[in-house]
Design a protein around this motif. Structure first.
Motif, PDB file in Angstrom:
ATOM      1  N   LEU A  33       1.091   6.629  -8.324  1.00 40.17           N
ATOM      2  CA  LEU A  33       1.556   5.449  -7.584  1.00 40.17           C
ATOM      3  C   LEU A  33       3.035   5.588  -7.221  1.00 40.17           C
ATOM      4  CD1 LEU A  33      -0.288   2.670  -9.631  1.00 40.17           C
ATOM      5  CD2 LEU A  33      -0.594   3.086  -7.182  1.00 40.17           C
ATOM      6  N   ASP A  65       1.052   7.678  -3.698  1.00 38.45           N
ATOM      7  CA  ASP A  65      -0.390   7.905  -3.495  1.00 38.45           C
ATOM      8  C   ASP A  65      -1.167   6.595  -3.596  1.00 38.45           C
ATOM      9  OD1 ASP A  65       0.191  10.561  -3.400  1.00 38.45           O
ATOM     10  OD2 ASP A  65      -0.585  11.021  -5.407  1.00 38.45           O
ATOM     11  N   VAL A  66      -2.383   6.591  -3.044  1.00 37.00           N
ATOM     12  CA  VAL A  66      -3.303   5.486  -3.323  1.00 37.00           C
ATOM     13  C   VAL A  66      -4.325   5.996  -4.334  1.00 37.00           C
ATOM     14  CG1 VAL A  66      -2.959   4.339  -1.106  1.00 37.00           C
ATOM     15  CG2 VAL A  66      -4.842   5.927  -1.370  1.00 37.00           C
ATOM     16  N   LEU A  96      -8.576  -0.116  -4.796  1.00 37.24           N
ATOM     17  CA  LEU A  96      -7.894   1.049  -4.222  1.00 37.24           C
ATOM     18  C   LEU A  96      -6.419   0.647  -4.158  1.00 37.24           C
ATOM     19  CD1 LEU A  96      -8.240   3.812  -2.766  1.00 37.24           C
ATOM     20  CD2 LEU A  96      -8.458   2.516  -0.637  1.00 37.24           C
ATOM     21  N   ALA A 134      -2.121   0.597  -4.313  1.00 36.38           N
ATOM     22  CA  ALA A 134      -0.861   1.181  -3.851  1.00 36.38           C
ATOM     23  C   ALA A 134       0.285   0.312  -4.368  1.00 36.38           C
ATOM     24  CB  ALA A 134      -0.823   1.230  -2.321  1.00 36.38           C
ATOM     25  N   ALA A 174       2.580   3.869   1.505  1.00 36.17           N
ATOM     26  CA  ALA A 174       1.412   3.842   0.620  1.00 36.17           C
ATOM     27  C   ALA A 174       0.470   2.705   1.030  1.00 36.17           C
ATOM     28  CB  ALA A 174       1.859   3.680  -0.828  1.00 36.17           C
ATOM     29  N   LEU A 175       1.037   1.556   1.392  1.00 33.95           N
ATOM     30  CA  LEU A 175       0.194   0.426   1.817  1.00 33.95           C
ATOM     31  C   LEU A 175      -0.605   0.805   3.063  1.00 33.95           C
ATOM     32  CD1 LEU A 175       2.697  -2.553   1.311  1.00 33.95           C
ATOM     33  CD2 LEU A 175       0.702  -2.004  -0.098  1.00 33.95           C
ATOM     34  N   LYS A 229      -1.541   3.729   3.880  1.00 32.29           N
ATOM     35  CA  LYS A 229      -2.606   4.672   3.486  1.00 32.29           C
ATOM     36  C   LYS A 229      -3.859   3.931   3.008  1.00 32.29           C
ATOM     37  CE  LYS A 229       0.193   8.352   1.651  1.00 32.29           C
ATOM     38  NZ  LYS A 229       0.587   8.969   0.380  1.00 32.29           N
ATOM     39  N   VAL A 230      -3.660   2.785   2.357  1.00 35.62           N
ATOM     40  CA  VAL A 230      -4.819   2.021   1.869  1.00 35.62           C
ATOM     41  C   VAL A 230      -5.736   1.669   3.036  1.00 35.62           C
ATOM     42  CG1 VAL A 230      -5.585  -0.153   0.820  1.00 35.62           C
ATOM     43  CG2 VAL A 230      -3.604   1.047  -0.124  1.00 35.62           C
ATOM     44  N   CYS A 252       1.152  -5.596   3.795  1.00 33.66           N
ATOM     45  CA  CYS A 252       0.233  -6.073   2.759  1.00 33.66           C
ATOM     46  C   CYS A 252      -0.498  -7.351   3.198  1.00 33.66           C
ATOM     47  CB  CYS A 252       1.082  -6.344   1.520  1.00 33.66           C
ATOM     48  SG  CYS A 252       0.150  -6.570   0.071  1.00 33.66           S
ATOM     49  N   ALA A 281      -4.347  -4.058  -3.813  1.00 32.78           N
ATOM     50  CA  ALA A 281      -5.616  -3.345  -3.962  1.00 32.78           C
ATOM     51  C   ALA A 281      -6.786  -4.112  -3.367  1.00 32.78           C
ATOM     52  CB  ALA A 281      -5.895  -3.066  -5.438  1.00 32.78           C
ATOM     53  N   ILE A 321      -8.892  10.474  -1.862  1.00 31.52           N
ATOM     54  CA  ILE A 321      -7.906  10.154  -2.900  1.00 31.52           C
ATOM     55  C   ILE A 321      -7.979  11.222  -3.994  1.00 31.52           C
ATOM     56  CG2 ILE A 321      -7.942   7.659  -2.443  1.00 31.52           C
ATOM     57  CD1 ILE A 321      -9.710   7.247  -4.865  1.00 31.52           C
TER      58      ILE A 321
END
Ligand code: TXA
Ligand code: MG
Length: 304
Positions: free
Chosen positions: A18, A22-23, A34, A36, A43-44, A46-47, A106, A136, A161
């Motif tokens: 994290l 990464d997610v 999942l 972040a 990272a957000l 990527k989710v 988010c 998540a 992932i």
């Protein structure tokens, strides 16, 4: 292919990932998420990419201490205070006005944010060791059945992932109850294990009512009619007597509702694993956990 990690070492691996942006797959008592770091916009993003989810569909922020809610919001209604005091840690998500600290990635561009404090001890440990909340959504491909084991997460997202923390099978089995606390009276946007009866009782202690409105046009973006869907076609029945004797399997969802919720998604996945084209489902009554189970089954059956 993602690695499944466990225990204290697993928590450290997840936190390091994290921090690295990464997610990761992480366990909660409802379904696997999942996750972040909410401080990291890349990272957000990527989710959304990994899930295949439109960027306008906001994520739930997971905290480990009720005090963290105060940093995420500008105002808290009396009903929100009562709901979080009684139901946290646990399967309740509240929608509140977002403070400037919350990334609009988010919130899907909104000025409100969804927040929950999960009961799963490993989820809490990850958030505490990271020192920040994690955003998540459920760790499934967009529109697919939510995962209730680490293995389900790997089956769905294992190519995208690197790591999933194994916290055992999710105890509740269906996603959290979502209550919009930015409106008065508060409104239930999604049914879950905290039942409408529970919510009504808690907000009544503050002299307020609650609006039960998850059937109308949804105010929670991302709650499409067809969602939580297996490939098998589900035929829904109100009573077992209405089920035709045509040889198709019958899922009894009308009693032992805690167990039904816990195994619901596993059973839907199992139909697909066995290549079953059609199954009959006997629905529970509209009360208690029955609302959440009916909601997920109607969405799983819709649009085919
Ligand atoms: O139990 C759960 O809630 C699981 C676990 C992982 O915590 N999470 C989950 O997340 O179900 P997801 O993304 O699959 O569903 C979140 C729902 C979406 O329908 C989204 O539209 C709604 O929450 N939501 C999030 N933020 C919102 C907001 N600001 N206003 C209205 N709805 C919101
Ligand atoms: Mg979901």
């Amino acid at each position: 292919m993602a690695t499944i990690v466990s225990g204290s070492e697993g928590v450290s691996t997840l936190v390091a990932a994290l921090r690295n942006g990464d997610v990761v797959g992480f366990p909660t008592e409802t379904v696997y998420g999942l996750a972040a770091d909410i401080r990291n916009d890349d990272a957000l993003q990527k989710v959304f990419a990994v899930k295949g989810r439109p960027t306008s569909h906001p994520l739930i922020v997971h905290i480990a201490d009720p005090e963290q809610l105060r940093e995420l919001t500008t105002e808290m209604s009396v009903a929100c205070e009562a709901l979080t005091r009684v139901c946290w840690p646990g399967p309740l998500t509240v929608i509140v006005r977002a403070s400037v600290r919350v990334s609009r990635i988010c919130t899907g561009g909104r000025d409100t944010v969804a927040v929950r404090l999960p009961a799963h001890p490993l989820a809490q440990r990850v958030i505490r060791e990271l020192g920040a909340p994690v955003a998540a959504p459920s760790a499934n491909r967009f529109g697919h059945v939510s995962p209730t084991t680490a293995r389900h997460v790997v089956d769905d997202l294992g190519n995208d992932i690197n790591v999933v923390l194994d916290g055992g099978a999710s105890d509740v089995g269906v996603e959290s109850t979502i209550v919009d606390c930015t409106v008065n009276p508060p409104q239930i946007l999604r049914h879950g294990a905290i039942t409408p009866e529970d919510i009504r009782h808690i907000v009544a202690s503050c002299g307020t009512e609650v609006v039960l409105d998850s059937s109308g046009p949804s105010r929670a973006p991302g709650m499409l009619d067809r969602h939580y869907a297996p490939r098998a076609r589900l035929v829904l029945h109100e009573t077992v007597d209405a089920v035709p004797d045509d040889g198709a399997p019958v899922l009894r969802c009308d009693s032992n509702l805690v167990e039904v919720a816990r195994h619901l998604y596993d059973q839907l996945r199992d139909l697909d694993a066995r290549h079953i084209p059609v199954a009959h489902v006997v629905l529970p009554a509209r009360q208690g956990l029955g609302y959440a189970i009916r909601d997920r089954l109607s969405k799983a059956a819709a649009g085919l």
